[in-house]
Enzyme design. Structure first.
Site, mmCIF file in Angstrom:
data_model
loop_
_atom_site.group_PDB
_atom_site.id
_atom_site.type_symbol
_atom_site.label_atom_id
_atom_site.label_comp_id
_atom_site.label_asym_id
_atom_site.label_seq_id
_atom_site.Cartn_x
_atom_site.Cartn_y
_atom_site.Cartn_z
ATOM 1 C CD GLU A 112 -3.098 -0.539 0.052
ATOM 2 O OE1 GLU A 112 -3.825 0.443 0.299
ATOM 3 O OE2 GLU A 112 -3.154 -1.177 -1.016
ATOM 4 C CD GLU A 132 -3.300 -7.606 3.645
ATOM 5 O OE1 GLU A 132 -2.675 -6.546 3.788
ATOM 6 O OE2 GLU A 132 -3.246 -8.299 2.599
#
Length: 253
Positions: A112, A132
């Site tokens: 990110e 994740e």
């Protein structure tokens, strides 16, 4: 900034933000997020021409600190993820160009941070992953979809697979690969620092307006920008340099 694991340094109009927590593979914890927000305050108050984000070895960023997560309660998690998104949104909206120099792995939050940059130079051994689902939390998707498209984002997020540097370059996750990362960053830095700062800021704004508000809004923004540029010192310098067949010297005025 109170956390030495995240350093903001300046050299003239160039700012460098370094992730330096090698003992944790540059994983980001809450104090580092607080330092990142503080760094963004500093950058916004005294805008450089260019920001470069890089990391110490062994890799770019291993994501959020899972050791911190093991002891985290839900109220802390909400505060931390809120701070994370606030920092990422501010990083993306910085008026100056942002370059990420990606060495080794960029995982989760590391991805990110990397894709929040306007340009992403990767080393040949760079690898990207959103793992994740392997640790039972949802992956962020909102910015990745803009960058590489829905189908590729689905492939990356719903499989949690690794993307190697050549594929990352092909799908737009990395802008390009540099065999010598330091040299590649230096060459790109020189190229950007030669350009007119106000023009670069307006161009970056226009890119985001196109994405968020549409073509008509971006067209109006561009018309305003060209009109305002006509009276700037940099525009006059550019035209004078063209007439004199020399390189312009821009001051950001």
């Amino acid at each position: 900034m109170n956390d030495s694991s995240l350093r903001l340094e300046r050299s003239g109009d160039l700012a460098t933000l370094t992730i330096d927590r090698p003992q944790a593979r540059n994983a980001i914890n809450f104090p580092m997020l607080e330092s990142l927000e503080q760094a963004l305050d500093d950058l916004s108050g005294n805008l450089p021409r260019l920001l470069v984000i890089r990391a110490a070895e062994p890799g770019f960023c291993a994501g959020i600190d899972l050791k911190e997560s093991r002891e985290a309660r839900s109220d802390f998690v909400r505060v931390r993820v809120g701070l994370m998104h606030r920092c990422l949104n501010r990083l993306r909206s910085l008026p100056c160009p942002v370059v990420a120099a990606i060495n080794g792995v960029a995982v989760g939050l590391g991805c990110e941070i990397a894709i929040s940059a306007d340009l992403r130079i990767a080393s040949p051994d760079a690898r990207f992953c959103y793992p994740e689902p392997r640790v039972a939390v949802p992956s962020p998707s909102q910015h990745l979809i803009w960058l590489i498209g829905l189908a590729r984002a689905q492939d990356m997020l719903l499989t949690a697979r690794w993307i190697e540097a050549p594929e990352a370059e092909r799908i737009g996750l990395a802008t390009h690969i540099a065999e010598d990362l330091d040299r590649g960053v230096a060459e790109l830095t020189d190229q950007i620092m030669d350009l007119a700062p106000l023009s670069m800021r307006r161009t970056k704004e226009n890119l985001w307006i196109t994405m968020t508000e549409g073509i008509e809004a971006a067209s109006r923004h561009h018309q305003d920008g060209v009109t305002e540029a006509a009276d700037t010192a940099d525009r006059k310098e550019a035209l004078q340099a063209f007439a004199e067949k020399r390189r312009p010297h821009f001051t950001g005025e």
